[in-house]
Design a protein around this motif. Sequence first.
Motif, PDB file in Angstrom:
ATOM      1  N   GLY A  94      54.202  57.174  64.977  1.00  0.00           N
ATOM      2  CA  GLY A  94      54.043  58.019  63.523  1.00  0.00           C
ATOM      3  C   GLY A  94      53.223  57.038  62.473  1.00  0.00           C
ATOM      4  N   ILE A  95      52.983  57.755  61.553  1.00  0.00           N
ATOM      5  CA  ILE A  95      52.195  56.779  60.440  1.00  0.00           C
ATOM      6  C   ILE A  95      52.974  56.747  59.349  1.00  0.00           C
ATOM      7  N   PRO A  96      53.211  55.588  58.784  1.00  0.00           N
ATOM      8  CA  PRO A  96      54.290  55.348  57.656  1.00  0.00           C
ATOM      9  C   PRO A  96      53.738  56.165  56.375  1.00  0.00           C
ATOM     10  N   LYS A  97      54.513  57.063  55.914  1.00  0.00           N
ATOM     11  CA  LYS A  97      54.143  57.811  54.306  1.00  0.00           C
ATOM     12  C   LYS A  97      55.060  57.889  53.705  1.00  0.00           C
ATOM     13  N   PRO A  98      54.775  57.749  52.334  1.00  0.00           N
ATOM     14  CA  PRO A  98      55.957  57.816  51.262  1.00  0.00           C
ATOM     15  C   PRO A  98      56.397  59.009  51.173  1.00  0.00           C
ATOM     16  N   ARG A  99      57.880  59.104  51.422  1.00  0.00           N
ATOM     17  CA  ARG A  99      58.606  60.084  51.292  1.00  0.00           C
ATOM     18  C   ARG A  99      59.611  60.190  50.232  1.00  0.00           C
ATOM     19  N   GLU A 100      59.681  59.134  49.473  1.00  0.00           N
ATOM     20  CA  GLU A 100      60.662  59.185  48.310  1.00  0.00           C
ATOM     21  C   GLU A 100      59.977  58.617  46.898  1.00  0.00           C
ATOM     22  N   GLY A 101      58.828  59.181  47.096  1.00  0.00           N
ATOM     23  CA  GLY A 101      57.950  58.830  45.671  1.00  0.00           C
ATOM     24  C   GLY A 101      57.519  57.204  45.559  1.00  0.00           C
ATOM     25  N   GLN A 102      57.785  56.556  46.314  1.00  0.00           N
ATOM     26  CA  GLN A 102      57.203  54.968  46.482  1.00  0.00           C
ATOM     27  C   GLN A 102      55.813  55.090  46.833  1.00  0.00           C
ATOM     28  N   ARG A 103      55.088  53.995  46.359  1.00  0.00           N
ATOM     29  CA  ARG A 103      53.821  53.434  46.744  1.00  0.00           C
ATOM     30  C   ARG A 103      54.107  52.329  47.892  1.00  0.00           C
ATOM     31  N   LEU A 104      52.997  52.491  48.966  1.00  0.00           N
ATOM     32  CA  LEU A 104      52.853  51.709  50.029  1.00  0.00           C
ATOM     33  C   LEU A 104      51.797  50.878  50.025  1.00  0.00           C
ATOM     34  N   ALA A 105      51.623  49.610  50.614  1.00  0.00           N
ATOM     35  CA  ALA A 105      50.694  48.680  50.638  1.00  0.00           C
ATOM     36  C   ALA A 105      50.804  47.854  51.802  1.00  0.00           C
ATOM     37  N   TRP A 106      49.753  47.727  52.683  1.00  0.00           N
ATOM     38  CA  TRP A 106      49.635  46.919  54.001  1.00  0.00           C
ATOM     39  C   TRP A 106      49.126  45.634  53.151  1.00  0.00           C
ATOM     40  N   VAL A 107      49.722  44.440  53.407  1.00  0.00           N
ATOM     41  CA  VAL A 107      49.441  43.289  52.703  1.00  0.00           C
ATOM     42  C   VAL A 107      49.538  42.268  53.854  1.00  0.00           C
ATOM     43  N   LYS A 108      48.374  41.465  53.881  1.00  0.00           N
ATOM     44  CA  LYS A 108      48.248  40.121  54.577  1.00  0.00           C
ATOM     45  C   LYS A 108      49.320  39.197  54.147  1.00  0.00           C
ATOM     46  N   ALA A 109      49.752  38.346  55.019  1.00  0.00           N
ATOM     47  CA  ALA A 109      50.865  37.603  54.808  1.00  0.00           C
ATOM     48  C   ALA A 109      50.367  36.458  53.712  1.00  0.00           C
ATOM     49  N   ALA A 110      49.384  36.037  53.667  1.00  0.00           N
ATOM     50  CA  ALA A 110      49.011  35.149  52.503  1.00  0.00           C
ATOM     51  C   ALA A 110      48.778  35.929  51.277  1.00  0.00           C
ATOM     52  N   ASP A 111      48.697  37.117  51.130  1.00  0.00           N
ATOM     53  CA  ASP A 111      48.854  37.594  49.815  1.00  0.00           C
ATOM     54  C   ASP A 111      50.250  38.557  49.432  1.00  0.00           C
ATOM     55  N   LEU A 112      51.058  38.328  50.305  1.00  0.00           N
ATOM     56  CA  LEU A 112      52.506  38.725  49.759  1.00  0.00           C
ATOM     57  C   LEU A 112      53.051  38.165  48.353  1.00  0.00           C
ATOM     58  N   SER A 113      52.527  36.971  48.088  1.00  0.00           N
ATOM     59  CA  SER A 113      53.042  36.437  46.849  1.00  0.00           C
ATOM     60  C   SER A 113      52.245  36.970  45.551  1.00  0.00           C
ATOM     61  N   HIS A 114      51.211  37.755  46.003  1.00  0.00           N
ATOM     62  CA  HIS A 114      50.630  38.693  44.653  1.00  0.00           C
ATOM     63  C   HIS A 114      51.327  39.713  44.225  1.00  0.00           C
ATOM     64  N   TYR A 115      52.398  40.148  44.971  1.00  0.00           N
ATOM     65  CA  TYR A 115      53.091  41.362  44.733  1.00  0.00           C
ATOM     66  C   TYR A 115      54.595  41.071  44.102  1.00  0.00           C
ATOM     67  N   PRO A 116      54.657  41.480  42.835  1.00  0.00           N
ATOM     68  CA  PRO A 116      56.275  41.286  42.336  1.00  0.00           C
ATOM     69  C   PRO A 116      57.356  41.901  43.175  1.00  0.00           C
ATOM     70  N   MET A 117      58.211  40.906  43.851  1.00  0.00           N
ATOM     71  CA  MET A 117      59.419  41.279  44.500  1.00  0.00           C
ATOM     72  C   MET A 117      60.674  41.127  43.741  1.00  0.00           C
ATOM     73  N   PRO A 118      61.719  41.636  44.272  1.00  0.00           N
ATOM     74  CA  PRO A 118      63.100  41.285  43.770  1.00  0.00           C
ATOM     75  C   PRO A 118      63.265  39.639  44.071  1.00  0.00           C
ATOM     76  N   ALA A 119      64.208  39.195  43.678  1.00  0.00           N
ATOM     77  CA  ALA A 119      64.569  37.783  43.644  1.00  0.00           C
ATOM     78  C   ALA A 119      64.897  37.459  45.185  1.00  0.00           C
ATOM     79  N   ALA A 120      65.890  38.554  45.652  1.00  0.00           N
ATOM     80  CA  ALA A 120      66.151  38.321  47.115  1.00  0.00           C
ATOM     81  C   ALA A 120      65.265  37.965  47.944  1.00  0.00           C
ATOM     82  N   ASP A 121      64.084  38.800  47.949  1.00  0.00           N
ATOM     83  CA  ASP A 121      62.880  38.861  48.768  1.00  0.00           C
ATOM     84  C   ASP A 121      61.962  37.578  48.810  1.00  0.00           C
TER      85      ASP A 121
END
Length: 132
Positions: A94-121
Motif C-alpha cells: 500500500g501507499i502510506p496516507k494520513p488517516r488521522e489528520g497528521q501530515r506526512l513527509a519523506w525525509v532524507k536521513a541527513a535532513d531529519l534534524s530539520h524537523y522538530p521532534m519529541p525529545a525521545a526521538d
Amino acid sequence: MKSVLVSAVALIDVDGRVLLAQRPEGKSMAGLWEFPGGKVEPDETPEAALIRELHEELGIETWSSCLAPLTFASHQYDNFHLLMPLFACRRWQGIPKPREGQRLAWVKAADLSHYPMPAADLPLIPILRMWL
C-alpha cells in the motif's frame, strides 16, 4: 512513575528516505514530527502493535518478518517514562496516507534534524544516519 511502551518504525523507501508523521492538533506534542507507531496494548508485542498502528494510521500492511529491530529510546518525560523500540521496515503493501489528520513527509536521513521532534526521538537520528 508510570512507564509507557511505544513501538515506532522507520519506514524506508527505495530512495533511502524515512517517513515522518506530524502530530495533529489536539494531541500532546502537537506539531512535532515523529516516527509512525503507537502504544503497545496489554498482551500485544511491539511488532503486533506496529502492524496494527501502521494499518490504522497510514492504511498500509506489513509483517513481523519485515520489521528489523534497529535501536530504542529510553526517555524521562515530566509525568511518565517512555521506552520505545525503533524498527526499520523496507517492505510494506500500500501507499502510506494520513488517516488521522497528521501530515506526512519523506525525509532524507541527513535532513531529519530539520524537523522538530519529541525529545525521545532526537537520539535516534544519528543512529539512523549511520545505518542508512
